[in-house]
Design a protein around this motif. Structure first.
Motif, mmCIF file in Angstrom:
data_model
loop_
_atom_site.group_PDB
_atom_site.id
_atom_site.type_symbol
_atom_site.label_atom_id
_atom_site.label_comp_id
_atom_site.label_asym_id
_atom_site.label_seq_id
_atom_site.Cartn_x
_atom_site.Cartn_y
_atom_site.Cartn_z
ATOM 1 N N UNK A 3 10.221 14.142 1.849
ATOM 2 C CA UNK A 3 9.120 13.507 2.589
ATOM 3 C C UNK A 3 9.075 14.097 3.994
ATOM 4 N N UNK A 4 7.878 14.425 4.465
ATOM 5 C CA UNK A 4 7.698 14.992 5.811
ATOM 6 C C UNK A 4 6.738 14.115 6.593
ATOM 7 N N UNK A 5 7.166 12.962 7.069
ATOM 8 C CA UNK A 5 6.208 12.061 7.722
ATOM 9 C C UNK A 5 5.650 12.601 9.037
ATOM 10 N N UNK A 6 6.374 13.507 9.685
ATOM 11 C CA UNK A 6 5.858 14.059 10.937
ATOM 12 C C UNK A 6 4.984 15.261 10.631
ATOM 13 N N UNK A 7 3.726 15.197 11.032
ATOM 14 C CA UNK A 7 2.812 16.293 10.706
ATOM 15 C C UNK A 7 2.689 17.293 11.848
ATOM 16 N N UNK A 8 3.174 16.910 13.034
ATOM 17 C CA UNK A 8 3.052 17.771 14.202
ATOM 18 C C UNK A 8 3.944 17.177 15.290
ATOM 19 N N UNK B 219 8.050 1.629 5.752
ATOM 20 C CA UNK B 219 8.993 1.541 6.865
ATOM 21 C C UNK B 219 8.180 1.244 8.125
ATOM 22 N N UNK B 220 8.715 0.419 9.012
ATOM 23 C CA UNK B 220 8.054 0.167 10.303
ATOM 24 C C UNK B 220 8.902 0.736 11.425
ATOM 25 N N UNK C 263 0.820 -1.206 0.000
ATOM 26 C CA UNK C 263 0.000 0.000 0.000
ATOM 27 C C UNK C 263 0.856 1.259 0.000
ATOM 28 N N UNK C 264 2.171 1.075 0.080
ATOM 29 C CA UNK C 264 3.046 2.244 0.031
ATOM 30 C C UNK C 264 2.982 3.085 1.293
ATOM 31 N N UNK C 265 2.460 2.489 2.385
ATOM 32 C CA UNK C 265 2.356 3.233 3.623
ATOM 33 C C UNK C 265 3.195 2.577 4.721
ATOM 34 N N UNK C 266 3.655 3.381 5.650
ATOM 35 C CA UNK C 266 4.464 2.865 6.746
ATOM 36 C C UNK C 266 3.621 2.514 7.952
ATOM 37 N N UNK C 267 4.291 2.068 9.029
ATOM 38 C CA UNK C 267 3.577 1.643 10.228
ATOM 39 C C UNK C 267 4.366 2.054 11.470
ATOM 40 N N UNK D 76 2.251 10.908 8.936
ATOM 41 C CA UNK D 76 1.666 10.753 7.610
ATOM 42 C C UNK D 76 2.279 9.475 7.036
ATOM 43 N N UNK D 77 1.507 8.376 7.130
ATOM 44 C CA UNK D 77 2.112 7.082 6.790
ATOM 45 C C UNK D 77 2.463 6.983 5.304
ATOM 46 N N UNK D 78 1.766 7.746 4.475
ATOM 47 C CA UNK D 78 2.104 7.785 3.048
ATOM 48 C C UNK D 78 3.506 8.377 2.870
#
Lengths: 252, 252, 252, 252, 252, 252
Positions: F164-169, F120-121, F64-68, F113-115
């Motif tokens: 990529x900015x996986x941290x939204x806050x 990556x886990x 799904x191209x998303x992390x966990x 933002x898991x996308x």
């Protein structure tokens, strides 16, 4: 309920308005084995609640002259749309099950005067026979009826001191959530999975909070949204309390 | 039924004659989640049977073009007169539960043509909501109805090959036992605990045996007693088969 | 034995006729640790049976002046043709193991007068060292010898009341089955997997039934087949009872 | 063996001198199911060792062209003087069992060239049928015989590359200990419980150490005592290696 | 240390000579909850050791007037370079954990006079916060400090008889091994995985052995190698004992 | 903070005012093994948080191209005033542990933002080394720092897509409660056990709610009390967010 909702009335998939409960049904005394029991339905959600009463208390409570109320929640494997493995077969109780059992136990204990109960243990088993969202809130609401009947049983069987009033209030619970920005009451499964925020609220018959558990499933929520959800929850639990009273008013 | 019984008619505590079944009720389609389901009642014994159907088979059966049917039996903690600990909480499935699950699975597989079923798995969950003796025989009898409806579901949803007939017969079960020397049919709990010999018999709709499990709880039994018990069991399962047929004859 | 068998004598893979037991061997007192023990062999099936005797009874039986006999069955991981994982490593006892342990326990208890035994517990451990079919029936037959010696030990050590006779009979068990339409006695593994019907029968020395467990593995069986199987089983257990008597007649 | 021992000859309860092994017996091929097996006896200690050989290796070793040898040790519940609960029933493997299983596995792997073995797995099961001290050392010594026969089986069945020599040496083990200040070889249970120091030594056929596990059960031990114990252990394992060679020299 | 090592001085990856310990640090009283505690570091290996003291002893020791000391070892999931699953989540304690817990318990008990301790239980928890080889030896060395402080606590709180001296000696442990033929002291992880022989040695303050556990990971080892490893271990544990004394000499 | 509190200033046992946090300390990079780590202290509460990063995701999320991001919480046995049994030894994870692990996981996922994370886990282990109330809120606050560093590690090691900015806050948590009628911030253990109402609040750096979990331990609470507790919690989490920012502003 909110001004937006009033101007553009939202109708939910099952035909309800945002501030409406699903059809609620309580079959008191469903079981002929337990000292108290109720089959409660919130729409298609069906939970069998039994109250098992025994003399004596767990070891750690012995000799204090106080009673004990605890709860266990579980789901039948095919209560849900796809079958889940049994926790007995997996050999362990999952986190969700643990969490809900603890919530139910705490909620029911909040309206019990354990001193007035005396050295009696009541186990509340809440088994979900069919699940369609809101199983924990239905369980709390139904467990109250089973508990009340178990206490009536104790009184009738001279297991309670004369004039003892172990129940200090009634208790009911409901879920609320925000879907597409609209706060809604009593979510069925299809709404629950879409909710941005999901909250379970446990309220006494006198309108005070026992548990408030709000979780942002999607975007975090602000103070205003929290307040609207609490308004809805108080309205819903007030109606549930009325149904509990009517159910228990009849001869058992 | 036996000459003695005829001369001195024995009337049981619940008013039945020795060769009479308890009131039998089957609520087909009790669950709105499972592909097939039935709430079956043998007197006060109530078992919820669901059939969960999925494409594919367990790994060890892959590629053989055959399906799989299995069963799991369990009891709610307060199905009985005193509460039992949950097997999930104890962390293991008890011997009795294992034994009955295996019996139900074998019984239902005996009337399934797994080749005709194709690579489909059906899990039969039999959960005892209220127990008053004969739970395993009620479970087998109710599981058949759930299984038949799951197969009907498979057919309606094109999951079965055209003209496939995976059900080769019907199946029902009943308990019989000897109480105070008198062979009796369909024992409730109060009779079950007093029985000298206890037997569970699983019989196809065509009257052949699938399982015969006789146990001397008190004195060993002789060939003559065994024969009388088998006579009663065949009579009882014939009646159960008729009720199954009527239940399934209606539109689901 | 059956008219067909007589006209066309069936010879089995191991050279036996359908109504013949495998070579039976009982090595009494195989263990120097247990109060009673026997290594029993039904052909290549080898089961080590020990009887462990202790003063006192389980908590639920205390103060009733009665004893307790129970059994545990297990298989070594390489008792069979391919290795199985240990149940200790898997962390749980499987359904088959549970079921057989319960069967052995019930069978041995059926010939025990627990009042005469007094507050003594005897645990029968039946460990299959090598498996070739019929392990549960060999276990029951061998456990009887271990049990009888444990009771002799109790008598010699003044743990039994004078003149107490806790053994009310002897007990033995054998498997029977229908292979290619022919009823056969004492099935080794190669026959067991091919049997259409498989039955384990537990019989007292006086020829009465304690357990009859018949299962249709393939086609269901009819009353006539059931009767032929019971005939064979009674013949086999009579011979086993004679071997038990001879074994126990010698000085230990 | 030591000068003190020579001047005042110590005779042990079973009549042995301090430097004498108990009677050793190895029944090769005791099982007709396993690829290799041995029933080994060190006096009254009896361990059944089987070697189970399968093509392929555990997932974490796949594709490296190397084999795997592992071991599992266990005791029957009544191998000992008082019955122990089964680890399968307790639902977990105890620390002692784990520790000994690991020791046996490491010991046998020390004489295996896993490259020469190729992608084959051999599981060594060592089940103690009767325990009288030294069960882990008997298990290692017997497991070697079972392993050697499993490798012979692999060779005869073309599962080994031609000329592959996976066994690089032989392996045997013995216990030694200090009792009342006297170093002794091969302790039975009565000596083991009294030993101040207890040591298990695993030695190759060429006389090198694979494991030295010395534990002060009472007073700590000094360098001189350690040396005397190692002398005894080397003498004992040399004799065990000779018995292994004789056993394996015969046609299987 | 050995003549070879002296002629061609070996320098290890972290700059040490073969006979040098890593930097050792002991933070006494790291926990404000336990009766005794120490955070011990052998280089990057960090183990938190706590001693929990309670009145009373396990049931099997009651009434003998003796105390009990036991230990539990565990690793945090990310103490190591790659994360391991938690044993609590897996539902069972692994063999390595069991084995090390037992080693620590035996080691610490070897310097305890349980009669002098009286009916007190001390549990030593050794939790590896960061692992870089030698965790079990660091745990034993640190647990001694926690134990000594727990006993000081018992004395100050009048839980010990006046003049009771439950500690009969001090105890420390170190690992040694042979890498590329060179015996080395106190192996970090990178050396440990390459060692041909690996030995853990537990030594009292007075220089006597409590445990010697040598394992050939690669080639078996001979008597000469064993002796060189023991020399190194005695040197290392002497230094550790000095650090323990200094640590405990300060006011707590 | 409240008008009552201002007129009669309440000073807590540890000298704080009702609206004051305990001394907060975050030791970033405490572990040299994990991709991110922090030892966080809220007064005497100490939690070691590590973030373990691996390529790939659990099976149910593949493709799904998303992390966990997930979390596990645990307590050392002697983190508390009296020792608790290890969950690994008990063989199961308790309800409280499950519940807190789930809360931490949900909280941290709320700002991911898991996308953007890609497949990556990240596993967040929060192990309580010393407990003095507020362990779950300290764990969330510390886990954020470990998570941020693990993401920095992923970026530096080219495991994240450019930009990529996986941290939204950011995210932090604090406990609040009502003691003797006074709402208080950040309760240590002595206050926690006396609180009538206990609430854990998880708040983003931008001041929105992620979790609100309020429980009446004694009397139910009303809307006004709820509001005062939320005010305090928002003030506390704002300060924690500032400390997190400062900690992460430094070079790692």
């Amino acid at each position: 309920m909110t001004s937006e909702a009033l101007t553009v009335p939202v109708i939910r998939a099952d035909g309800r308005t945002p501030d409406q409960l699903r059809p609620i049904s309580i079959t008191r005394g469903w079981s002929n084995q337990a000292e108290g029991s109720a089959l409660i339905e919130f729409g298609n959600t069906r939970v069998l609640c039994t109250a098992s009463l025994t003399q004596g208390v767990p070891r750690w409570l012995k000799g204090e002259g106080r009673g004990w109320v605890t709860a266990e929640y579980a789901m039948l494997p095919r209560a849900t749309n796809t079958r889940s493995d049994r926790e007995s077969v997996k050999g362990k109780v999952g986190g969700r099950t643990h969490e809900i059992s603890r919530l139910i136990g705490r909620s029911l204990r909040s309206i019990i005067d354990t001193k007035a109960l005396g050295e009696i243990t009541i186990v509340l088993d809440c088994d979900v026979l069919q699940a369609d969202g809101g199983t924990r809130t239905a369980a709390i609401t139904g467990a109250y009826v089973a508990l009340a009947d178990a206490i009536r049983y104790a009184r009738e069987n001279k297991m309670l001191a004369r004039n003892a009033q172990p129940l200090t209030d009634t208790i009911a619970a409901v879920s609320v959530g925000i879907i597409d920005g609209v706060p809604m009451l009593d979510l069925p499964y299809v709404e629950d999975v879409r909710a941005e925020t999901d909250m379970n609220v446990v309220v006494t018959g006198s309108g005070k909070f026992v548990e408030v558990q709000g979780t942002a499933e999607g975007a975090p929520f602000d103070r205003d949204e929290l307040n609207k959800l609490l308004d809805l929850a108080l309205m819903g639990t007030e109606q549930l309390a009325a149904i509990q009273r009517e159910t228990l008013a009849e001869a058992p």
